[in-house]
Design a protein around this motif. Structure first.
Motif, mmCIF file in Angstrom:
data_model
loop_
_atom_site.group_PDB
_atom_site.id
_atom_site.type_symbol
_atom_site.label_atom_id
_atom_site.label_comp_id
_atom_site.label_asym_id
_atom_site.label_seq_id
_atom_site.Cartn_x
_atom_site.Cartn_y
_atom_site.Cartn_z
ATOM 1 N N ILE A 1 -30.315 -11.727 8.289
ATOM 2 C CA ILE A 1 -30.810 -12.932 8.956
ATOM 3 C C ILE A 1 -30.281 -14.168 8.231
ATOM 4 C CG2 ILE A 1 -32.874 -11.865 9.903
ATOM 5 C CD1 ILE A 1 -34.476 -13.017 7.600
ATOM 6 N N ASP A 2 -29.937 -15.169 9.002
ATOM 7 C CA ASP A 2 -29.412 -16.406 8.437
ATOM 8 C C ASP A 2 -29.537 -17.508 9.479
ATOM 9 O OD1 ASP A 2 -28.367 -18.102 6.581
ATOM 10 O OD2 ASP A 2 -26.354 -17.250 6.553
ATOM 11 N N GLY A 3 -29.319 -18.738 9.064
ATOM 12 C CA GLY A 3 -29.384 -19.875 9.966
ATOM 13 C C GLY A 3 -28.198 -20.791 9.771
ATOM 14 N N THR A 4 -27.862 -21.531 10.809
ATOM 15 C CA THR A 4 -26.744 -22.454 10.746
ATOM 16 C C THR A 4 -27.108 -23.734 11.487
ATOM 17 O OG1 THR A 4 -24.383 -22.709 11.252
ATOM 18 C CG2 THR A 4 -25.686 -21.461 12.812
ATOM 19 N N HIS A 5 -26.547 -24.848 11.047
ATOM 20 C CA HIS A 5 -26.896 -26.150 11.609
ATOM 21 C C HIS A 5 -26.204 -26.367 12.956
ATOM 22 C CE1 HIS A 5 -28.990 -27.748 8.064
ATOM 23 N NE2 HIS A 5 -28.116 -27.058 7.365
ATOM 24 N N LEU A 6 -26.859 -27.153 13.823
ATOM 25 C CA LEU A 6 -26.258 -27.599 15.076
ATOM 26 C C LEU A 6 -25.492 -28.904 14.829
ATOM 27 C CD1 LEU A 6 -29.186 -26.988 17.603
ATOM 28 C CD2 LEU A 6 -27.358 -25.429 16.901
ATOM 29 N N TYR A 7 -24.371 -29.068 15.540
ATOM 30 C CA TYR A 7 -23.479 -30.186 15.271
ATOM 31 C C TYR A 7 -23.472 -31.239 16.378
ATOM 32 C CZ TYR A 7 -21.395 -27.220 11.670
ATOM 33 O OH TYR A 7 -21.190 -26.444 10.561
ATOM 34 N N GLY A 8 -24.297 -31.110 17.386
ATOM 35 C CA GLY A 8 -24.244 -32.006 18.533
ATOM 36 C C GLY A 8 -25.010 -33.297 18.311
ATOM 37 N N LYS A 9 -25.457 -33.898 19.421
ATOM 38 C CA LYS A 9 -26.151 -35.175 19.368
ATOM 39 C C LYS A 9 -27.492 -35.046 18.667
ATOM 40 C CE LYS A 9 -27.884 -38.800 22.511
ATOM 41 N NZ LYS A 9 -27.977 -39.225 23.917
ATOM 42 N N TYR A 10 -28.140 -33.886 18.832
ATOM 43 C CA TYR A 10 -29.439 -33.647 18.210
ATOM 44 C C TYR A 10 -29.300 -32.529 17.178
ATOM 45 C CZ TYR A 10 -31.409 -36.513 21.911
ATOM 46 O OH TYR A 10 -31.700 -37.551 22.750
ATOM 47 N N GLY A 11 -30.030 -32.692 16.089
ATOM 48 C CA GLY A 11 -29.983 -31.698 15.027
ATOM 49 C C GLY A 11 -30.859 -30.498 15.331
ATOM 50 N N GLY A 12 -30.926 -29.614 14.382
ATOM 51 C CA GLY A 12 -31.696 -28.389 14.526
ATOM 52 C C GLY A 12 -30.976 -27.239 13.863
ATOM 53 N N MET A 13 -31.555 -26.065 13.989
ATOM 54 C CA MET A 13 -30.988 -24.860 13.382
ATOM 55 C C MET A 13 -30.882 -23.755 14.424
ATOM 56 S SD MET A 13 -30.548 -25.571 10.124
ATOM 57 C CE MET A 13 -30.278 -23.907 9.525
ATOM 58 N N LEU A 14 -29.814 -22.993 14.328
ATOM 59 C CA LEU A 14 -29.659 -21.769 15.111
ATOM 60 C C LEU A 14 -29.860 -20.598 14.166
ATOM 61 C CD1 LEU A 14 -28.842 -20.206 17.691
ATOM 62 C CD2 LEU A 14 -26.456 -20.409 16.921
ATOM 63 N N LEU A 15 -30.952 -19.855 14.352
ATOM 64 C CA LEU A 15 -31.229 -18.674 13.550
ATOM 65 C C LEU A 15 -30.676 -17.444 14.265
ATOM 66 C CD1 LEU A 15 -34.933 -19.377 12.493
ATOM 67 C CD2 LEU A 15 -32.814 -20.174 11.435
ATOM 68 N N VAL A 16 -30.055 -16.546 13.503
ATOM 69 C CA VAL A 16 -29.398 -15.372 14.084
ATOM 70 C C VAL A 16 -29.771 -14.136 13.276
ATOM 71 C CG1 VAL A 16 -27.220 -14.417 14.897
ATOM 72 C CG2 VAL A 16 -27.448 -16.886 14.638
ATOM 73 N N ALA A 17 -30.013 -13.038 13.977
ATOM 74 C CA ALA A 17 -30.201 -11.719 13.352
ATOM 75 C C ALA A 17 -28.997 -10.860 13.697
ATOM 76 C CB ALA A 17 -31.486 -11.062 13.845
ATOM 77 N N ILE A 18 -28.385 -10.250 12.670
ATOM 78 C CA ILE A 18 -27.131 -9.525 12.829
ATOM 79 C C ILE A 18 -27.317 -8.072 12.410
ATOM 80 C CG2 ILE A 18 -24.671 -9.529 12.302
ATOM 81 C CD1 ILE A 18 -25.625 -12.105 13.542
ATOM 82 N N ALA A 19 -26.732 -7.166 13.189
ATOM 83 C CA ALA A 19 -26.703 -5.744 12.851
ATOM 84 C C ALA A 19 -25.252 -5.299 12.711
ATOM 85 C CB ALA A 19 -27.412 -4.924 13.926
ATOM 86 N N GLN A 20 -25.047 -4.048 12.291
ATOM 87 C CA GLN A 20 -23.696 -3.502 12.158
ATOM 88 C C GLN A 20 -23.698 -2.043 12.587
ATOM 89 O OE1 GLN A 20 -21.791 -2.651 8.268
ATOM 90 N NE2 GLN A 20 -20.215 -4.115 8.870
ATOM 91 N N ASP A 21 -22.680 -1.663 13.392
ATOM 92 C CA ASP A 21 -22.585 -0.270 13.825
ATOM 93 C C ASP A 21 -21.864 0.558 12.766
ATOM 94 O OD1 ASP A 21 -19.837 -0.662 14.063
ATOM 95 O OD2 ASP A 21 -19.895 -0.950 16.220
ATOM 96 N N GLY A 22 -21.661 1.846 13.042
ATOM 97 C CA GLY A 22 -21.051 2.739 12.076
ATOM 98 C C GLY A 22 -19.572 2.544 11.879
ATOM 99 N N ASN A 23 -18.940 1.686 12.695
ATOM 100 C CA ASN A 23 -17.511 1.408 12.555
ATOM 101 C C ASN A 23 -17.279 0.018 11.973
ATOM 102 O OD1 ASN A 23 -14.876 2.338 12.738
ATOM 103 N ND2 ASN A 23 -14.552 1.512 14.784
#
Length: 491
Positions: A111-133
């Protein structure tokens, strides 16, 4: 140029403007012009927030089972609440193919977050998985105001409820206090043995470097964290203790199971950092420049494209008769070459327990002895129980006993599992004119989150030692710590 790449750099636009028109505008003027171009292409920044309720209804009609949770806050005019309007507060969303895919991925999520770059600020939080390849896969998203305890609690509670209900799950994150507090909440569903939490070692090393300013000691700390056995950990930690006793004492105050590999009980699958989240952040860089509704729509399109591409690759590999992923095959081939110089002694036939002696290719010098148990799938080198496929010593035991090594590989590395990850595809989106109507209050952006209207836009990223790189620094061996070569060519 913005149509071709929404993440295009302002300096590139500035130079192109200067070359085409013969004058050089200011950085701020070009930045404002880019925002107008984005609004012209993807819709008005303010009106985009009011499109979110209809998108929520439309995506659930397009793909039944999609999860979209929109939260708003009241607009106050003096002491009164304006019922006709509501501020956008936060949004969580995921799609059925992502929920189904995670059941066939490794039992861990970054899990991690990244900033938004547009007219309004905020954060985009993302959950990431990984397959066997080793393919990375975003499985859930959230738009929030910032990285605070309330935002993480909202994101993680819905992630647990809708996407990752499996027991024994591992969560990888940085050492953010709000994440730690949310995962340790008694009613959050993230406590052991349901889930386990570990720290990203890159962030741990960066935190240590901020205090102790010793890059060599930080590298020793990373080497100790990556150690797969207690003996190897003690070796690196003893060197660290002699180099920087204060850093050693600082590391001892962090629970070993949170940052060392030899204490993780085989839950990491060798994932020591949140690198897979950083990879997705770079993929979504162009999306972060868009108005919020276009951002949300873009995740649907990008995931649909990803599922088609990776599904075709897995299907093509299955058609060749392969049983395991390319990643595993390469690792096994490398281990088979190493296993040629081993001498195997059988001690317990019923439990398949062996001793493997490793020698030089000429057989003149012994490099050590390892105990291997095929029954419990463990080896003294630590790789067998950490990676969930046979290490060179286990492969030597399989050859000695005339057993096939395939039965000792975790199911996640089978091509059938990777194919199942991408088997459920996305349906084409329904045209927006046919989305259900929304009759609630008008959703508007929070004016306090608007970026400064005057002056040059400043980056909100907190830069640490991870952002620093010295291209002139010579290579240093991870074994002998001498410059000029790596551990692969260490004499």
């Amino acid at each position: 140029m913005v149509i071709a790449d929404a993440s295009i750099n302002i300096k590139v636009l500035l130079n192109a403007t200067a070359a085409h028109f013969g004058f050089r505008p200011t950085y701020k003027r070009v930045w404002l012009a880019k925002q107008k171009a984005l609004a012209h292409i993807y819709g008005d920044w303010d009106e985009s927030y009011n499109e979110l309720p209809r998108w929520e209804l439309g995506v659930q009609l397009t793909m039944p089972g999609s999860v979209a949770v929109l939260r708003t806050s009241p607009v106050r005019v003096g002491d009164q609440v304006d019922g006709s309007q509501a501020y956008f507060h936060r949004l969580f969303w995921t799609f059925p193919p992502c929920i189904e895919a995670f059941r066939h991925c490794k039992p861990l999520v970054s899990i991690d977050g990244t900033h938004l770059y547009g007219k309004y600020g905020g954060m985009l939080l993302v959950a990431i998985a990984q397959d066997g390849n080793s393919n990375i896969l975003p499985i859930a998203f959230a738009l929030v105001k910032g990285k605070n305890a309330e935002s993480w609690s909202f994101f993680l509670s819905h992630l647990r409820q809708h996407v990752t209900p499996q027991p024994g799950l591992l969560v990888i994150s940085d050492r953010h206090n709000e994440i730690k507090a949310t995962l340790e909440a008694p009613d959050g569903g993230w406590l052991p043995p349901a889930t386990y939490h570990i720290f990203c070692i890159r962030h741990v090393a960066a935190n240590s470097a901020l205090t102790f300013k010793d890059k060599d000691a930080s590298r020793l700390l990373v080497n100790a964290a990556y150690a797969k056995t207690e003996v190897e950990f003690d070796y690196w930690f003893d060197i660290l203790r002699s180099e920087d006793l204060a850093m050693c004492e600082w590391a001892n105050r962090i629970e070993y199971s949170l940052w060392t590999q030899h204490r993780d009980e085989g839950r990491r699958f060798e994932h020591m950092a949140t690198n897979i989240s950083e990879c997705v952040n770079s993929i979504l860089k162009g999306v972060r420049n868009l108005p919020v509704c276009s951002l949300v729509k873009a995740t649907y399109g990008k995931l649909a494209e990803l599922f088609v591409r990776k599904g075709r690759e897995a299907e093509a590999q299955l058609g060749t008769g392969q049983q395991f992923t390319q990643h595993l095959v390469k690792c096994i081939e490398a281990n088979l070459k190493t296993a040629m110089c081993f001498t195997v002694t059988l001690y317990d036939r019923d439990n398949s327990e062996f001793t493997v002696s490793e020698t030089t290719p000429t057989g003149s010098f012994s490099l050590g002895s390892y105990r291997v148990s095929l029954g419990s799938q463990t080896c003294d080198c630590g790789y067998f129980q950490t990676l969930y496929y046979p290490c060179p010593h286990a492969l030597a035991c399989c050859a000695y006993s005339r057993l096939t090594w395939q039965s000792y590989v975790h199911q996640v590395y089978h091509l059938s599992s990777v194919f199942s990850v991408y088997q459920m595809g996305f349906t084409p989106p329904i045209f927006e004119e046919f989305w259900p109507l929304y009759d609630g209050p008008t959703v508007i952006p929070d004016p306090t989150k608007r970026h400064a209207s005057e002056g040059r836009p400043r980056s909100t990223r907190i830069r640490t030692t991870m952002d620093e790189a010295n291209p002139n620094r010579s290579k240093t061996c991870g074994l002998c710590r001498k410059p000029g070569h790596t551990r692969r060519s260490c004499p």
